[in-house]
Write a protein that holds these residues in place. Structure first.
Motif, PDB file in Angstrom:
ATOM      1  N   GLY A 427       0.719  -1.249   0.041  1.00 37.25           N
ATOM      2  CA  GLY A 427       0.195  -0.090  -0.102  1.00 37.25           C
ATOM      3  C   GLY A 427       0.761   1.200  -0.040  1.00 37.25           C
ATOM      4  N   PHE A 428       1.801   1.322   0.849  1.00 40.52           N
ATOM      5  CA  PHE A 428       2.643   2.387   0.872  1.00 40.52           C
ATOM      6  C   PHE A 428       3.484   2.528  -0.263  1.00 40.52           C
ATOM      7  CE2 PHE A 428       2.222   1.975   5.507  1.00 40.52           C
ATOM      8  CZ  PHE A 428       1.513   3.299   5.865  1.00 40.52           C
ATOM      9  N   ILE A 429       4.041   1.609  -1.032  1.00 39.68           N
ATOM     10  CA  ILE A 429       4.718   1.727  -2.004  1.00 39.68           C
ATOM     11  C   ILE A 429       3.891   2.383  -3.353  1.00 39.68           C
ATOM     12  CG2 ILE A 429       5.674   0.138  -3.954  1.00 39.68           C
ATOM     13  CD1 ILE A 429       7.575   0.657  -1.614  1.00 39.68           C
ATOM     14  N   GLN A 430       2.602   1.957  -3.340  1.00 35.26           N
ATOM     15  CA  GLN A 430       1.687   2.430  -4.291  1.00 35.26           C
ATOM     16  C   GLN A 430       1.416   3.805  -4.114  1.00 35.26           C
ATOM     17  OE1 GLN A 430      -1.740  -0.147  -4.116  1.00 35.26           O
ATOM     18  NE2 GLN A 430      -0.975  -1.614  -5.499  1.00 35.26           N
ATOM     19  N   LEU A 431       1.419   4.293  -2.908  1.00 34.45           N
ATOM     20  CA  LEU A 431       1.287   5.810  -2.544  1.00 34.45           C
ATOM     21  C   LEU A 431       2.265   6.663  -2.878  1.00 34.45           C
ATOM     22  CD1 LEU A 431      -0.371   5.481   1.019  1.00 34.45           C
ATOM     23  CD2 LEU A 431      -1.602   6.180  -1.040  1.00 34.45           C
ATOM     24  N   LEU A 432       3.543   6.026  -2.348  1.00 35.31           N
ATOM     25  CA  LEU A 432       4.763   6.655  -2.914  1.00 35.31           C
ATOM     26  C   LEU A 432       4.806   6.770  -4.174  1.00 35.31           C
ATOM     27  CD1 LEU A 432       7.329   5.019  -0.367  1.00 35.31           C
ATOM     28  CD2 LEU A 432       6.479   7.501  -0.266  1.00 35.31           C
ATOM     29  N   MET A 443      11.772   2.801 -12.118  1.00 36.22           N
ATOM     30  CA  MET A 443      12.461   1.459 -12.295  1.00 36.22           C
ATOM     31  C   MET A 443      12.453   0.909 -10.646  1.00 36.22           C
ATOM     32  SD  MET A 443      16.264   0.506 -13.592  1.00 36.22           S
ATOM     33  CE  MET A 443      17.048   1.263 -12.201  1.00 36.22           C
ATOM     34  N   TYR A 444      12.954   1.723  -9.511  1.00 31.90           N
ATOM     35  CA  TYR A 444      12.819   1.217  -8.444  1.00 31.90           C
ATOM     36  C   TYR A 444      11.853   0.681  -7.716  1.00 31.90           C
ATOM     37  CZ  TYR A 444      17.454   3.975  -8.548  1.00 31.90           C
ATOM     38  OH  TYR A 444      18.774   4.622  -8.699  1.00 31.90           O
ATOM     39  N   PHE A 445      10.517   1.326  -8.163  1.00 25.17           N
ATOM     40  CA  PHE A 445       9.176   1.021  -7.582  1.00 25.17           C
ATOM     41  C   PHE A 445       8.839  -0.379  -8.401  1.00 25.17           C
ATOM     42  CE2 PHE A 445       8.681   5.667  -6.851  1.00 25.17           C
ATOM     43  CZ  PHE A 445       8.454   5.395  -5.365  1.00 25.17           C
ATOM     44  N   SER A 446       9.248  -0.290  -9.810  1.00 27.98           N
ATOM     45  CA  SER A 446       9.158  -1.508 -10.532  1.00 27.98           C
ATOM     46  C   SER A 446       9.653  -2.923  -9.768  1.00 27.98           C
ATOM     47  CB  SER A 446       9.315  -1.579 -12.070  1.00 27.98           C
ATOM     48  OG  SER A 446       9.209  -2.642 -12.647  1.00 27.98           O
ATOM     49  N   VAL A 447      11.000  -2.683  -9.568  1.00 28.71           N
ATOM     50  CA  VAL A 447      11.729  -3.863  -9.101  1.00 28.71           C
ATOM     51  C   VAL A 447      11.066  -4.136  -7.502  1.00 28.71           C
ATOM     52  CG1 VAL A 447      13.808  -4.490  -7.878  1.00 28.71           C
ATOM     53  CG2 VAL A 447      13.850  -3.228 -10.110  1.00 28.71           C
ATOM     54  N   ILE A 448      10.887  -3.242  -6.821  1.00 28.25           N
ATOM     55  CA  ILE A 448      10.275  -3.236  -5.397  1.00 28.25           C
ATOM     56  C   ILE A 448       8.779  -4.159  -5.515  1.00 28.25           C
ATOM     57  CG2 ILE A 448       9.219  -2.362  -3.363  1.00 28.25           C
ATOM     58  CD1 ILE A 448      10.994   0.108  -3.789  1.00 28.25           C
ATOM     59  N   LYS A 449       8.022  -3.725  -6.626  1.00 28.78           N
ATOM     60  CA  LYS A 449       6.728  -4.484  -6.692  1.00 28.78           C
ATOM     61  C   LYS A 449       6.869  -5.824  -7.107  1.00 28.78           C
ATOM     62  CE  LYS A 449       4.409  -1.176  -9.159  1.00 28.78           C
ATOM     63  NZ  LYS A 449       3.449  -0.677  -9.943  1.00 28.78           N
TER      64      LYS A 449
END
Length: 624
Positions: A427-432, A443-449
């Motif tokens: 949830g927090f990753i999506q908000l960020l 790219m960082y968000f994609s790897v994290i997800k």
């Protein structure tokens, strides 16, 4: 001048002269006859076949004939003048002197037997001696009686031996007349017939025969035809006891009498029956034993084996008899699990045991407990094999089941503990991600997800192990499920330069299954195949059907793995991939087992790996 005239006197003188001439003629004839008798005596003396000696009472030899010279192997002049004792062995000289004194005193002819040794052979001489009339001398006639004496001794020994044999023989000996009446029997015969000597002498052998049937009549006919026979008959003793007697009969055997020799075979017959029963029992035990038993000789040649050994080795006994045990037994999985080195190190009286793992049917490994015992009897040794493959499989399944239980318990706790913070993190990753307007962070968000999704997938697999879903069986087309799976993975296959080839026996193969679960199995296996083909390759998918099941084969031409590693595929946390968890194949096996199917894996290093999946067409709970 007397009254006798000259003429009368002349006549008287003539008569006297005539009488003198007659007397003279008689004397001449008597002298001639005496000379002729003397010649005859001398001729008889020298030509006699027996040796003749003229002895002085002291024993000095006065004269001998030619036979004495021949017997003593000496000339006559070397014998005459010497004492007779000179030619006798020392042990007989005193006896010879006593013999001479006895002749001199008794003045009668007497005989004596002297044994002499000549050239290591014993020779017997009979000496008959007596005094010569009107002379102070003896005449001794010496006769070689060696052959007669030895023959007499032989007969005496034979007679003694026969008496000892007859009396002391362990077998019963009975002598009987032509009429059948018993006239002699030894102690053994009395014991066999349970009778006293007097009682037995008043009977016939036929009185004891239990049944005078056709066999008995035929036996009697054959006896008188061939003059001897050997038979077995049942006899009834006076005390009512029945005995099986073996006997040999010979007609006119001893002085015209018939002889029968009896042996009580009742005990032997009982022993033979007991032995036969014991042999049958041991043979049955040998044949029906659960363990395989192989009997082999000093050259390792197979002598015998039981039915269990035939089942274990998958070959009939007739085919393996006389073959080398070392050739019949396949090589072990490893040196530590091979029986052959243990066989070759055996010595007399030794034994050894261990585990033997081998591919008897050339398709799968079987495990056996073995025991070898060398030279148990007359150069024969045994090897016993106990098939513990099922036990080993059950132990492995139990170990895996125990591992699964532990994993299940851990999975239930871990999954719930991780899922809650995972939900917050996502949830927090999506908000960020939504608030961030910078492209450099995308790219960082994609790897994290992506990694979070991977963690969630692992959590789901854990939960599947912890609490498997209920399988919902419906009638499905397995070709359609496979096509959807391959279409889903096509992009990944292209990315890894992997070609997928399909071979379907039919355009539609229907089975009862849970389509989502089956798709999960296919995805796992095909995806594994794509990932092992790092430099590209080919995956072949075949769908065929048998009378009762559907066969799915997924094969790659990768590097393959060893048989030892194949056996461990499906174990939790065992994987050949760097980032694998080992749970994927474990889940696949669980799903296939829930569908009452089975999965087999074949792999060869440098060739590739093939997964064979067999799913029954009709599930036990859904037949329509």
């Amino acid at each position: 001048m007397t009254g006798v005239s000259y003429i009368e006197e002349l006549q008287q003188l003539q008569r006297k002269l005539s009488d003198l001439e007659q007397e003279n003629l008689y004397l001449r004839n008597a002298l001639t006859e005496e000379k002729q008798l003397d010649k005859r005596i001398k001729a008889a003396f020298f030509a006699a076949k027996d040796g003749i000696l003229i002895l002085h009472p002291s024993g000095v030899i006065l004269d001998v004939n030619d036979m004495i010279c021949t017997a003593f192997r000496l000339d006559k002049d070397k014998i005459i003048g010497r004492n007779i004792t000179h030619f006798l062995p020392r042990e007989y000289r005193e006896k010879a002197r006593e013999y001479l004194v006895e002749i001199n005193e008794s003045k009668k002819h007497s005989r004596y037997l002297f044994p002499l040794k000549y050239q290591q052979n014993e020779v017997f001489y009979e000496i008959s001696a007596g005094k010569l009339p009107d002379e102070d001398a003896f005449v001794a006639i010496v006769r070689n009686v060696t052959s007669y004496f030895l023959e007499h001794q032989k007969k005496q020994k034979e007679k003694l031996l026969y008496n000892e044999f007859f009396t002391e023989a362990l077998d019963g000996i009975v002598l009987w007349k032509e009429t059948g009446e018993i006239i002699a029997a030894n102690e053994s015969a009395l014991r066999i017939f349970e009778s006293t000597y007097e009682e037995l002498m008043q009977t016939k052998i036929s009185d004891y025969v239990y049944q005078k049937d056709e066999k008995y009549v035929s036996m009697i006919k054959q006896l008188y035809k061939h003059k001897s026979n050997r038979e077995e008959l049942m006899f009834l003793m006076p005390n009512g006891q029945k005995k099986l007697l073996e006997f040999t009969t010979k007609l006119h055997s001893v002085e015209g009498m018939h002889m029968s020799i009896f042996r009580n075979t009742s005990e032997r017959y009982k022993m033979e029956m007991d032995l036969r029963e014991s042999k049958t029992m041991l043979k049955n035990v040998f044949e029906e034993a659960f363990d395989g038993i192989i009997v082999w000789d000093e050259a390792f040649r197979i002598v015998d084996m039981n039915r269990a050994a035939e089942r274990i080795l998958l070959r009939p006994k007739e085919e393996m008899t006389d073959m080398s045990l070392l050739d019949v037994l396949p090589n072990g999985k490893s040196v530590a699990e091979d029986i052959k080195p243990m066989l070759l190190t055996l010595k007399d009286g030794e034994q050894n045991r261990g585990l033997y793992t081998a591919a008897i049917n050339q398709n799968e490994w079987s495990q056996f407990e073995f025991k070898n015992k060398y030279n148990i009897y007359s150069g024969l040794s045994i090897t016993t094999l106990r098939d513990i493959t099922e036990n080993a499989v059950l132990e492995e399944q139990l170990r895996k089941s125990s591992t699964l239980n532990v994993i299940g318990e851990l999975a239930a706790g871990i999954a719930h503990e991780i899922r809650n913070p995972m939900t917050a993190l996502k949830g927090f990753i999506q908000l960020l991600e939504n608030e961030s307007k910078s492209d450099k962070h995308k790219m960082y968000f994609s790897v994290i997800k992506t990694e979070l999704n991977r963690i969630e997938m692992i959590i789901n697999e854990f939960l599947l192990l912890a609490k498997p879903k209920d399988v919902q069986y419906i009638k499905c087309d397995v070709t359609k499920i496979m096509d959807e799976t391959l279409e889903l993975l096509q992009a990944q296959a292209v990315l890894f330069s992997v070609q997928i080839e399909k071979k379907y026996q039919k355009s539609q193969l229907e089975i009862y299954c849970d389509p989502n679960q089956m798709k999960k199995v296919f995805i796992n296996i095909v995806k594994n195949g794509i990932e092992v083909l790092e430099n590209g390759g080919q995956i072949q998918v075949e769908l065929t059907e048998t009378e009762d099941s559907c066969h799915i084969m997924i094969q790659d031409n990768g590097n393959g793995i060893s048989k030892e590693l194949v056996a461990r595929l499906g174990e939790p946390f065992f994987t050949t991939k760097e980032k694998g968890t080992g749970l994927g194949l474990m889940v696949c096996k669980r799903i296939i087992e829930d569908h009452k199917g089975k999965m087999e894996i074949e792999s060869e290093e440098g060739v590739g790996t093939a997964f064979h999946i067999y799913i029954p067409k009709h599930n036990g709970s859904n037949n329509s």
